[in-house]
Design a protein around this motif. Structure first.
Motif, PDB file in Angstrom:
ATOM      1  N   ILE A  41       0.858  -1.179   0.000  1.00 45.53           N
ATOM      2  CA  ILE A  41       0.000   0.000   0.000  1.00 45.53           C
ATOM      3  C   ILE A  41       0.896   1.231   0.000  1.00 45.53           C
ATOM      4  O   ILE A  41       1.766   1.378   0.861  1.00 45.53           O
ATOM      5  CB  ILE A  41      -0.923   0.002   1.228  1.00 45.53           C
ATOM      6  CG1 ILE A  41      -2.045  -1.024   1.044  1.00 45.53           C
ATOM      7  CG2 ILE A  41      -1.527   1.374   1.456  1.00 45.53           C
ATOM      8  CD1 ILE A  41      -3.016  -1.110   2.196  1.00 45.53           C
ATOM      9  N   PRO A 182      -5.031   5.456   4.054  1.00 45.77           N
ATOM     10  CA  PRO A 182      -6.139   4.529   4.291  1.00 45.77           C
ATOM     11  C   PRO A 182      -6.935   4.869   5.540  1.00 45.77           C
ATOM     12  O   PRO A 182      -6.439   5.538   6.453  1.00 45.77           O
ATOM     13  CB  PRO A 182      -5.425   3.175   4.464  1.00 45.77           C
ATOM     14  CG  PRO A 182      -4.117   3.341   3.765  1.00 45.77           C
ATOM     15  CD  PRO A 182      -3.731   4.780   3.979  1.00 45.77           C
ATOM     16  N   TYR A 244      -4.903   0.059  -2.702  1.00 43.06           N
ATOM     17  CA  TYR A 244      -5.722   0.042  -1.497  1.00 43.06           C
ATOM     18  C   TYR A 244      -7.180  -0.199  -1.832  1.00 43.06           C
ATOM     19  O   TYR A 244      -7.697   0.326  -2.813  1.00 43.06           O
ATOM     20  CB  TYR A 244      -5.587   1.390  -0.765  1.00 43.06           C
ATOM     21  CG  TYR A 244      -6.579   1.601   0.361  1.00 43.06           C
ATOM     22  CD1 TYR A 244      -6.515   0.844   1.518  1.00 43.06           C
ATOM     23  CD2 TYR A 244      -7.588   2.569   0.247  1.00 43.06           C
ATOM     24  CE1 TYR A 244      -7.431   1.042   2.551  1.00 43.06           C
ATOM     25  CE2 TYR A 244      -8.497   2.772   1.281  1.00 43.06           C
ATOM     26  CZ  TYR A 244      -8.419   2.005   2.426  1.00 43.06           C
ATOM     27  OH  TYR A 244      -9.316   2.206   3.446  1.00 43.06           O
ATOM     28  N   TYR A 250      -5.247  -2.469   7.656  1.00 41.14           N
ATOM     29  CA  TYR A 250      -4.176  -1.477   7.597  1.00 41.14           C
ATOM     30  C   TYR A 250      -3.693  -1.171   9.008  1.00 41.14           C
ATOM     31  O   TYR A 250      -4.466  -0.696   9.846  1.00 41.14           O
ATOM     32  CB  TYR A 250      -4.666  -0.197   6.917  1.00 41.14           C
ATOM     33  CG  TYR A 250      -3.574   0.849   6.758  1.00 41.14           C
ATOM     34  CD1 TYR A 250      -2.535   0.632   5.861  1.00 41.14           C
ATOM     35  CD2 TYR A 250      -3.582   2.025   7.508  1.00 41.14           C
ATOM     36  CE1 TYR A 250      -1.531   1.576   5.705  1.00 41.14           C
ATOM     37  CE2 TYR A 250      -2.579   2.967   7.357  1.00 41.14           C
ATOM     38  CZ  TYR A 250      -1.554   2.739   6.458  1.00 41.14           C
ATOM     39  OH  TYR A 250      -0.564   3.667   6.321  1.00 41.14           O
TER      40      TYR A 250
END
Length: 406
Positions: A41, A182, A244, A250
């Motif tokens: 990510i 995120p 993502y 996350y």
């Protein structure tokens, strides 16, 4: 010919390996459970090649805190402000949200203007009396960067700061660049939708408690729904997170605020934060903030877990400081995919005096007077959640055009 073919193959492998090494230097590996592979990510701040051309020759202001970093290998990182200065970007000043630029202030504590000792840049507080940048504070800027890690709850005030930054910049015709990150609670949507009569800094817009959007998506919705003063529009540019989707787990490598120390606290926060509007302590003054709750007024025969809140980093004056609180340790709760109201409902029923349970802050957190009334009337968690369904469906429809990620 065979030798040349082999040589080309080897060179290609070396080139691929070099590229992978370069890309891994600015990513965070996150386990993708669907493929059992490690998917990198890449947050917006790491995509310097994409946004540096937008900053050249510009005078830059940055809305940032301790989470505003560029990630490197081996869990290392550099702060965005330091990195841009090293790259000869003309950073003029930093705007600090709740908890301050370095993230050390208590929740609700006044954050003062000052000078960053490392860079000598002026720091302007966006918490307290000055929640919105003034015309004079923006006068010497050509562009403002917003880069802060959010946790996806309506009452987490970074999205309120986002609103005021966008509004101030729109009024002065200054573009805003968002480096997206995120949302660790982006995998679900839940809670009562705020009614505008109860608008405050812990809830500015008609959205549910858990909205399931990133900062970049949320900024697009603020613009698109005309929520800025006089429906003015902000010139907005979002650098999306690469690789993502909102179902990916996350792990936040940096605490987003002093009282959210780990992933468990972040996941439980939307549910346990309701206790901030009651006489129950939600773990402030302990090392397990938002992973335990308790009160001197709960029945010790039923609530056998106990702790005593004490002044500590991030909570100088915790609720019930120095008093034994009886409650529950919920730190081992499995990951929530919906708000948990059971703890709140049961604590209300089990408190020694229900008339003293709620305080005026509860309505601001809930965004409506209905939730308190429903709990006082003895409604079940399911009945309360059923009453949210229509408004939540309308919200999902409203947010759909602003989504960047699946």
């Amino acid at each position: 010919m065979v030798k040349n073919t082999v040589l080309l193959f080897v060179l290609a492998m070396i080139s691929c390996a070099s590229k992978m090494k370069h890309e891994s230097s600015d990513t965070i590996p996150v386990n993708n459970k669907k493929t059992h592979e490690v998917t990198p990510i890449i947050v917006g701040a790491n995509q310097t090649a994409t946004y540096l051309p937008l900053l050249q020759t510009k005078r830059i202001g940055i809305v940032a805190n301790q989470t505003s970093v560029i990630f490197k290998t081996n869990h290392q990182y550099t702060h965005l402000v330091d990195s841009l200065i090293d790259l000869n970007i003309n950073v003029k000043k930093v705007f600090a949200p709740e908890h301050g630029f370095r993230g050390q202030a208590d929740a609700g504590e006044a954050v003062k203007d000052g000078i960053d000792t490392k860079t000598n840049l002026p720091i302007i507080s966006l918490y307290g009396k000055n929640k919105k940048p003034s015309e004079s504070q923006l006068a010497d800027l050509d562009l403002v960067i917003f880069d802060i890690q959010d946790v996806g709850a309506r009452f987490y005030t970074y999205i309120s700061s986002l609103h005021y930054v966008m509004e101030a910049c729109a009024e002065q015709d200054i573009p805003v660049l968002i480096l997206d990150r995120p949302n660790p609670n982006g995998h679900y949507i839940d809670g009562p939708v705020l009614k505008t009569a109860h608008k405050s800094f812990v809830g500015m817009h008609p959205i549910p408690v858990v909205h399931g959007m990133t900062i970049g998506e949320y900024a697009k919705m603020i613009n698109g729904e005309g929520w800025l003063a006089n429906s003015i529009k902000c010139s907005l540019h979002v650098i999306p997170v690469k690789n993502y989707n909102r179902q990916l787990p996350y792990i936040l490598p940096i605490k987003p605020s002093p009282n959210l120390p780990n992933d468990q606290a972040i996941n439980l926060y939307p549910s346990l934060c309701f206790f901030e509007g009651t006489n129950v302590n939600a773990g402030r003054g302990t090392e397990t903030q938002f992973q335990v709750f308790g009160s001197p007024y709960l029945n010790p025969e039923k609530y056998t877990f106990q702790y005593t809140p004490q002044s500590n980093t991030g909570s100088k004056y915790p609720k019930h400081q120095g008093k034994v609180c009886f409650g529950k340790d919920v730190s081992q709760t499995q990951k929530l995919n919906a708000l948990n109201l059971t703890w709140l409902i049961e604590a209300y029923k089990d408190t020694s005096d229900t008339s003293e349970f709620f305080n005026t802050f509860f309505t601001k957190l809930a965004g409506t007077t209905e939730l308190q009334k429903q709990i006082e009337l003895g409604l079940s968690e399911q009945s309360i959640k059923d009453s949210w369904k229509e408004a939540l469906n309308l919200f999902k429809t409203m947010r759909s055009p602003y989504l960047i990620y699946l």
